[in-house]
Scaffold this motif. Structure first.
Motif, mmCIF file in Angstrom:
data_model
loop_
_atom_site.group_PDB
_atom_site.id
_atom_site.type_symbol
_atom_site.label_atom_id
_atom_site.label_comp_id
_atom_site.label_asym_id
_atom_site.label_seq_id
_atom_site.Cartn_x
_atom_site.Cartn_y
_atom_site.Cartn_z
ATOM 1 N N ALA A 464 0.844 -1.197 0.000
ATOM 2 C CA ALA A 464 0.000 0.000 0.000
ATOM 3 C C ALA A 464 0.876 1.243 0.000
ATOM 4 C CB ALA A 464 -0.923 -0.001 1.220
ATOM 5 N N ASP A 465 0.554 2.176 -0.859
ATOM 6 C CA ASP A 465 1.337 3.410 -1.001
ATOM 7 C C ASP A 465 0.829 4.440 0.000
ATOM 8 O OD1 ASP A 465 2.788 5.606 -1.773
ATOM 9 O OD2 ASP A 465 2.381 5.371 -3.906
ATOM 10 N N ARG A 466 1.743 4.983 0.796
ATOM 11 C CA ARG A 466 1.363 5.954 1.810
ATOM 12 C C ARG A 466 0.777 7.230 1.203
ATOM 13 N NH1 ARG A 466 4.125 10.688 5.032
ATOM 14 N NH2 ARG A 466 2.704 10.792 6.800
ATOM 15 N N SER A 467 1.057 7.481 -0.092
ATOM 16 C CA SER A 467 0.508 8.676 -0.725
ATOM 17 C C SER A 467 -1.017 8.655 -0.778
ATOM 18 C CB SER A 467 1.064 8.823 -2.149
ATOM 19 O OG SER A 467 0.666 7.732 -2.958
ATOM 20 N N LEU A 468 -1.641 7.495 -0.507
ATOM 21 C CA LEU A 468 -3.102 7.423 -0.415
ATOM 22 C C LEU A 468 -3.625 8.112 0.840
ATOM 23 C CD1 LEU A 468 -3.584 3.671 -1.421
ATOM 24 C CD2 LEU A 468 -4.130 5.667 -2.824
ATOM 25 N N GLY A 469 -2.733 8.326 1.819
ATOM 26 C CA GLY A 469 -3.128 8.917 3.096
ATOM 27 C C GLY A 469 -2.892 7.952 4.237
ATOM 28 N N ASP A 470 -2.521 8.490 5.408
ATOM 29 C CA ASP A 470 -2.236 7.629 6.557
ATOM 30 C C ASP A 470 -3.441 6.791 6.962
ATOM 31 O OD1 ASP A 470 0.260 8.649 6.525
ATOM 32 O OD2 ASP A 470 0.119 9.779 8.406
ATOM 33 N N ALA A 471 -4.606 7.423 7.013
ATOM 34 C CA ALA A 471 -5.804 6.685 7.426
ATOM 35 C C ALA A 471 -6.111 5.572 6.439
ATOM 36 C CB ALA A 471 -6.993 7.642 7.547
ATOM 37 N N ASP A 496 8.711 10.311 3.855
ATOM 38 C CA ASP A 496 7.660 9.592 4.582
ATOM 39 C C ASP A 496 8.257 8.727 5.680
ATOM 40 O OD1 ASP A 496 5.758 10.661 2.882
ATOM 41 O OD2 ASP A 496 5.771 8.935 1.524
ATOM 42 N N ARG A 497 9.419 8.161 5.413
ATOM 43 C CA ARG A 497 10.040 7.249 6.395
ATOM 44 C C ARG A 497 10.279 7.960 7.706
ATOM 45 N NH1 ARG A 497 10.649 4.376 9.646
ATOM 46 N NH2 ARG A 497 12.305 2.896 10.121
ATOM 47 N N ARG A 498 10.651 9.228 7.658
ATOM 48 C CA ARG A 498 10.903 9.969 8.890
ATOM 49 C C ARG A 498 9.599 10.366 9.578
ATOM 50 N NH1 ARG A 498 14.993 12.284 5.488
ATOM 51 N NH2 ARG A 498 13.649 14.038 4.957
ATOM 52 N N GLU A 499 8.560 10.601 8.783
ATOM 53 C CA GLU A 499 7.313 11.115 9.342
ATOM 54 C C GLU A 499 6.319 10.018 9.725
ATOM 55 O OE1 GLU A 499 5.802 13.600 6.287
ATOM 56 O OE2 GLU A 499 7.440 15.059 6.381
ATOM 57 N N PHE A 500 6.367 8.887 9.037
ATOM 58 C CA PHE A 500 5.335 7.865 9.205
ATOM 59 C C PHE A 500 5.454 7.141 10.541
ATOM 60 C CE2 PHE A 500 3.492 3.627 8.253
ATOM 61 C CZ PHE A 500 2.211 4.038 7.904
ATOM 62 N N GLY A 501 6.674 7.099 11.047
ATOM 63 C CA GLY A 501 6.863 6.375 12.300
ATOM 64 C C GLY A 501 7.072 4.897 12.049
ATOM 65 N N SER A 502 6.778 4.085 13.058
ATOM 66 C CA SER A 502 7.005 2.651 12.957
ATOM 67 C C SER A 502 5.942 2.003 12.087
ATOM 68 C CB SER A 502 6.976 2.016 14.352
ATOM 69 O OG SER A 502 6.956 0.611 14.249
ATOM 70 N N PRO A 503 6.336 1.280 11.041
ATOM 71 C CA PRO A 503 5.341 0.568 10.242
ATOM 72 C C PRO A 503 4.560 -0.456 11.056
ATOM 73 C CG PRO A 503 7.401 0.748 9.053
ATOM 74 C CD PRO A 503 7.680 1.210 10.449
ATOM 75 N N GLY A 504 5.236 -1.070 12.044
ATOM 76 C CA GLY A 504 4.553 -2.058 12.874
ATOM 77 C C GLY A 504 3.394 -1.460 13.631
ATOM 78 N N GLY A 507 0.330 -1.375 11.601
ATOM 79 C CA GLY A 507 -0.232 -2.652 11.180
ATOM 80 C C GLY A 507 0.510 -3.327 10.049
ATOM 81 N N PHE A 508 1.693 -2.806 9.650
ATOM 82 C CA PHE A 508 2.455 -3.389 8.553
ATOM 83 C C PHE A 508 3.605 -4.236 9.087
ATOM 84 C CE2 PHE A 508 0.404 0.260 6.588
ATOM 85 C CZ PHE A 508 -0.053 -0.279 5.389
ATOM 86 N N ASP A 509 4.006 -5.217 8.273
ATOM 87 C CA ASP A 509 5.140 -6.064 8.651
ATOM 88 C C ASP A 509 6.473 -5.388 8.347
ATOM 89 O OD1 ASP A 509 3.645 -8.534 9.413
ATOM 90 O OD2 ASP A 509 2.977 -8.377 7.337
ATOM 91 N N SER A 510 6.511 -4.586 7.309
ATOM 92 C CA SER A 510 7.754 -3.903 6.950
ATOM 93 C C SER A 510 7.409 -2.772 5.968
ATOM 94 C CB SER A 510 8.754 -4.886 6.320
ATOM 95 O OG SER A 510 10.020 -4.280 6.161
ATOM 96 N N TYR A 511 8.420 -2.212 5.331
ATOM 97 C CA TYR A 511 8.218 -1.089 4.422
ATOM 98 C C TYR A 511 9.176 -1.181 3.248
ATOM 99 C CZ TYR A 511 12.458 0.844 6.485
ATOM 100 O OH TYR A 511 13.757 1.020 6.892
ATOM 101 N N LEU A 512 8.853 -0.478 2.199
ATOM 102 C CA LEU A 512 9.722 -0.317 1.032
ATOM 103 C C LEU A 512 9.891 1.175 0.774
ATOM 104 C CD1 LEU A 512 8.159 -2.981 -1.353
ATOM 105 C CD2 LEU A 512 10.453 -3.096 -0.373
ATOM 106 N N VAL A 513 11.129 1.590 0.488
ATOM 107 C CA VAL A 513 11.406 3.001 0.221
ATOM 108 C C VAL A 513 11.433 3.227 -1.285
ATOM 109 C CG1 VAL A 513 13.089 4.854 0.460
ATOM 110 C CG2 VAL A 513 12.669 3.304 2.365
#
Length: 675
Positions: A464-471, A496-504, A507-513
């Motif tokens: 899921a792309d964070r550009s869709l919105g955090d919610a 986004d990596r600095r602002e999004f916080g922990s992916p866990g 509800g995510f298992d990990s992230y891709l930059v």
């Protein structure tokens, strides 16, 4: 007319002339009746033949003179007479010669015929150049005489000399221009190094928001000026034919990924994406000039980022016939069809009006076209207003063999992956990569479509792309967990990596930059339990810092601002800096037994330049114990010839100014590890 034919004509002419002279001097013996008439007829025919051949010779040869073994003239034409200021008939028996001012080399053929070019001085008028054929002929009594026949070639010689002089002047002007550009480049880059470097140092200090805005504006302006200088210098090198191409194996995929990551911050600052896709049929290693291929990609993709306001830029690398195709597509405003042929001309842009939104010299595509042509390829462009643009560079890059072990192929056969992203390039490119390794990817562009897909089918993974919105992405992560999806990944930009916080926590298992490397994508999907926070690349982790007891660095730099900049940057990384104001001082510090782990030496210094400094240090090392000192050249002249000269002088590395401070940590870490 051949020389043999000319010799025959002139011999007959000379024989007839001698016969007429003898008859006129001694009279005819007393003969009777018909014999007299017959003899007169023969004399008439000889006279006519003489006149005919004389006219032929005069039409094809300006000067003719024949001499016996003693140099006496036995025949001369009117042209030779005019040259020496005498009547041709009166010259017979004399040894008069034309004054020769200069002559070229003598060309002698196996049949004895010689050719030479001479500059002769006539009695009246300016000197003239003649191409003279000299050949042996038989005289009236059978003795050997020499025939000299010359054609006026003054215009040809003067034209050739004018061309030579023009070429010499052009070459001198070209050399002067190259020296001027090298000097200007150095003089521009030296203060720019101070401006950009100091701006970077200031940005690392405690600044309020307003101060940071001002300093970033200074840095942005400095980078724009640096880009302009580089473009002008590249264009000048190509135009003057001083661009040499390398032919060495390089990893095309790694190069392209580096270009995309280089341009990603610029694209993400504008709110657009940049993504890369490499086809299966592209060889891992190709042979060519990696630096110029990188420049072509940077120019094409950088232009696309510059002119695209929404959507993104996609780079695709594949094969087309025997060429590697580098294709850059964008969702920009497009280009009018009538301006496409002009795009690759110097100082042209897609929008040529005075009200255009984007500044620049218009040299980028002109340089790219010339680079592609220099490499034996071609470039194509397609565009339409409102529909974006596509540029394709086709390069003849041959596949190179590699001795490195081939990595085991990735296999995701049977896996199903849901990609939720409103993305013109990154999402479809991810789907292509997954399909190549056997997975099935479904791409949707809204949160609602993603939830509907999760409720209707089982997926092994979701991206899921964070550009869709955090919610939106959190909702998708919860729905994926409830639906039994075993791997949930969130797609983030470095910001986004600095602002999004922990992916866990989301509800995510990990992230891709973004932009996503293929290796990172497959690693995440094949190892979903990897602990969150492992990071991906330099954007996810702070640069390494050298310990306080770091290496000793010899810094030879005559410019005090640049010396201060490099010193502060190195000291921040824990290095101990020993400064030298010029090459002589650097050699003295080294010869006194100073122990250094690294030496940064400016190429252009008064007294003793950097190249000679390196040579002397290498010579001193021959009489000392221990390993060689790692020498790195610092120079504002960033051309290939400058780098080759530096390495030939003994340098191990080469850093162009303005100094990239981000290159220093890796350099120091490598030297520390070697120690």
């Amino acid at each position: 007319m051949t020389s043999q034919t000319l010799a025959l004509i002139l011999a007959v002419l000379a024989g007839a002339f001698v016969l007429v002279v003898l008859l006129r001097r001694h009279g005819m013996p007393a003969v009777e009746g018909a014999e007299v008439e017959h003899l007169q007829a023969r004399i008439q025919r000889i006279t006519e033949s003489e006149e005919r051949y004389r006219a032929l010779v005069e039409a094809t040869t300006e000067i003719v003179v024949q001499r016996d073994a003693l140099g006496r003239i036995t025949f001369a034409n009117a042209g030779f007479g005019r040259l020496v200021g005498a009547e041709a008939f009166a010259l017979v028996g004399s040894t008069l010669e034309a004054s020769c001012l200069e002559h070229g080399p003598v060309e002698e053929r196996p049949d004895g015929v010689r050719r030479v070019e001479r500059r002769l001085a006539p009695v009246t008028g300016p000197p003239r150049w003649f191409s003279i054929i000299e050949m042996p002929v038989a005289g009236p009594t059978g003795e050997t005489q020499w025939l000299h026949a010359g054609s006026d070639i003054t215009e040809r010689i003067e034209s050739a000399r004018s061309l030579d002089e023009a070429l010499t002047r052009a070459e001198a002007a070209n050399v002067a221009k190259s020296r001027f550009l090298a000097t200007v480049s150095h003089e521009f880059r030296t203060p720019l190094n101070g401006i950009l470097g100091m701006a970077d140092l200031v940005l690392d200090t405690g600044l309020d928001a307003e101060q940071r805005t001002y300093v970033e504006a200074v840095r942005t302006s400095g980078k724009a000026l640096l880009s302009l200088i580089d473009g002008i210098l590249d264009f000048s090198r190509i135009e003057s034919g001083r661009l040499d191409l390398a032919a060495a194996p390089f990893d095309l995929a790694t190069l392209a990924e580096g270009v995309v990551e280089l341009l990603a911050p610029r694209a993400q600052d504008k709110g657009i994406e940049i993504a890369l896709d490499i086809a299966e049929d592209v060889a891992p290693m190709v042979i060519g000039d990696a630096d110029r291929v990188r420049q072509i990609l940077v120019n094409l993709a950088g232009n696309a980022v510059k002119f695209t306001q929404t959507g993104g830029v996609g780079i695709e690398i594949g094969r087309e016939d025997d060429h590697v195709a580098l294709t850059v597509r964008d969702t920009g405003p497009g280009i009018p069809s009538e301006r496409i042929p002009l795009l690759f001309e110097e100082f042209e842009q897609g929008d040529g009006s005075a009200s255009r939104r984007h500044e620049g010299t218009g040299l980028g595509l002109a340089i790219t076209r010339r680079l592609v042509a220099r490499m034996g390829g071609r470039i194509e462009a397609e565009s339409a207003l409102g529909q974006g643009s596509r540029f394709t560079a086709l390069l003849p890059l041959e596949a190179a063999g590699t001795e490195d072990p081939v990595a085991a192929p990735v296999c995701l056969h049977g896996r199903t992956v849901l990609i939720v992203a409103a993305s013109p390039f990154q999402a479809p490119f991810l789907a292509r990569r997954l399909s190549r390794v056997g997975a099935h990817a479904t791409v949707v562009d809204t949160e609602a479509a993603g939830l509907a897909a999760l409720s209707g089918a089982g997926f092994d993974a979701i991206i899921a792309d964070r550009s869709l919105g955090d919610a939106a992405v959190r909702t998708l992560a919860q729905a994926a967990k409830a639906g039994g999806v075993r791997c949930s990944l969130v797609l983030l930009s470095p910001f986004d990596r600095r602002e999004f916080g922990s992916p866990g926590a989301a509800g995510f298992d990990s992230y891709l930059v973004k932009p996503v490397r293929s290796r990172s994508l497959f690693d995440r999907l094949m190892a979903p339990a990897r602990p969150i926070g492992g990071g991906e690349g330099p954007s996810a982790a702070a640069p390494p810092r050298v310990a306080a007891s770091g290496p000793r660095v010899l810094l030879a730099e005559d410019n005090p601002i640049n010396a201060l900049l490099a010193t502060k940057a190195l000291e921040r990384l824990g290095a101990t800096v020993v400064p030298a104001r010029d090459g002589l001082e650097a050699v003295a510090l080294f010869s006194e037994g100073g122990a250094f782990d690294l030496a940064l030496i400016d190429i252009r210094m008064p007294g003793l330049d950097g190249l000679e400094t390196a040579r002397r240090i290498r010579a001193l090392e021959a009489s000392r114990e221990g390993g060689p000192l790692h020498l790195v050249a610092l120079t504002a002249n960033a051309g290939r010839d400058d780098e080759l000269a530096a390495r030939a002088a003994g340098f191990d590395g080469f850093l162009a100014k303005p100094l990239n401070l981000r290159a220093l940590p890796a350099l120091l870490e490598r030297r520390s590890a070697a120690a």
